[in-house]
Design a protein around this motif. Structure first.
Motif, PDB file in Angstrom:
ATOM      1  N   TYR A 148       0.832  -1.206   0.000  1.00 34.54           N
ATOM      2  CA  TYR A 148       0.000   0.000   0.000  1.00 34.54           C
ATOM      3  C   TYR A 148       0.868   1.258   0.000  1.00 34.54           C
ATOM      4  O   TYR A 148       0.651   2.175  -0.795  1.00 34.54           O
ATOM      5  CB  TYR A 148      -0.952   0.040   1.208  1.00 34.54           C
ATOM      6  CG  TYR A 148      -1.576   1.404   1.318  1.00 34.54           C
ATOM      7  CD1 TYR A 148      -2.611   1.776   0.463  1.00 34.54           C
ATOM      8  CD2 TYR A 148      -1.086   2.355   2.204  1.00 34.54           C
ATOM      9  CE1 TYR A 148      -3.149   3.049   0.503  1.00 34.54           C
ATOM     10  CE2 TYR A 148      -1.611   3.627   2.242  1.00 34.54           C
ATOM     11  CZ  TYR A 148      -2.643   3.975   1.398  1.00 34.54           C
ATOM     12  OH  TYR A 148      -3.159   5.240   1.421  1.00 34.54           O
ATOM     13  N   MET A 169      -1.893  -3.605  -6.826  1.00 32.51           N
ATOM     14  CA  MET A 169      -2.671  -2.568  -6.162  1.00 32.51           C
ATOM     15  C   MET A 169      -3.372  -1.736  -7.228  1.00 32.51           C
ATOM     16  O   MET A 169      -2.830  -1.526  -8.315  1.00 32.51           O
ATOM     17  CB  MET A 169      -1.760  -1.663  -5.326  1.00 32.51           C
ATOM     18  CG  MET A 169      -0.941  -2.372  -4.280  1.00 32.51           C
ATOM     19  SD  MET A 169      -1.914  -3.119  -2.950  1.00 32.51           S
ATOM     20  CE  MET A 169      -2.452  -1.679  -2.052  1.00 32.51           C
ATOM     21  N   THR A 176      -5.804  -3.355  -2.455  1.00 33.42           N
ATOM     22  CA  THR A 176      -5.181  -4.595  -2.907  1.00 33.42           C
ATOM     23  C   THR A 176      -6.150  -5.343  -3.805  1.00 33.42           C
ATOM     24  O   THR A 176      -7.272  -5.633  -3.405  1.00 33.42           O
ATOM     25  CB  THR A 176      -4.810  -5.474  -1.696  1.00 33.42           C
ATOM     26  OG1 THR A 176      -4.036  -4.713  -0.777  1.00 33.42           O
ATOM     27  CG2 THR A 176      -4.045  -6.717  -2.138  1.00 33.42           C
TER      28      THR A 176
END
Length: 162
Positions: free
Chosen positions: A39, A110, A52
């Motif tokens: 992240y 991501m 995610t």
């Protein structure tokens, strides 16, 4: 600034609360650390909130011991329109020594999102070195493999009537 921070490393000590029944750091704790580093790296690259979308190919190579200094390195290896593919390596070792050993490796995807939670464009990452080019090609191969696995999983679920 978006598109400038391609990699980062989180460092901390493995704590007694992270231990599994075998006395080593719990795999779930390692996966949490991976998600945190992914992240932070993706947000740094995109300049946006990220979620995610995929974590896969997790390889637990070596155990982490309580008291080890843990380093979780995340780096962008490919970008799509709204997604970032990150390679994550977890290294650990005695904090009194300089040596660290690879303990875990995986790929995380991501996706940057806007204020409404909709996918949002990210800056393109362009490989510069031969290693970067290799990592990008590897990420593209993994995309193809994930598509095949997804097709197989869908057929499996359909066969089970779920």
């Amino acid at each position: 600034m978006a598109g400038e921070q391609r990699d980062l490393t989180l460092r901390f000590l493995a704590e007694p609360a992270d231990v599994n029944f075998g006395g080593k750091v719990h795999g779930g704790a390692v996966m949490k650390w991976i998600d945190l580093a992914a992240y932070a790296c993706a947000a740094g690259w995109s300049g946006k909130y990220c979620i995610t979308a995929y974590a896969g190919g997790i390889r637990f190579v070596r155990p982490i011991l309580v008291g080890n200094l843990v380093e979780v390195r995340a780096r962008v290896i490919y970008t799509g329109r709204t997604s970032m593919h990150l390679a994550l390596d977890v290294m650990a070792g005695d904090p009194k020594l300089s040596e660290r050993h690879l303990t875990t490796h995986c790929i995380v995807i991501m996706v940057a999102v806007d204020e409404e939670g909709k996918p949002s464009a990210v800056p393109e990452w362009i490989p510069q070195t031969d290693e970067d080019k290799y990592l990008r090609e590897s990420a593209l191969k993994l995309v193809q493999m994930r598509e095949k696995i997804g097709d197989e999983m869908a057929a499996h679920i359909k066969h089970l009537g779920l």
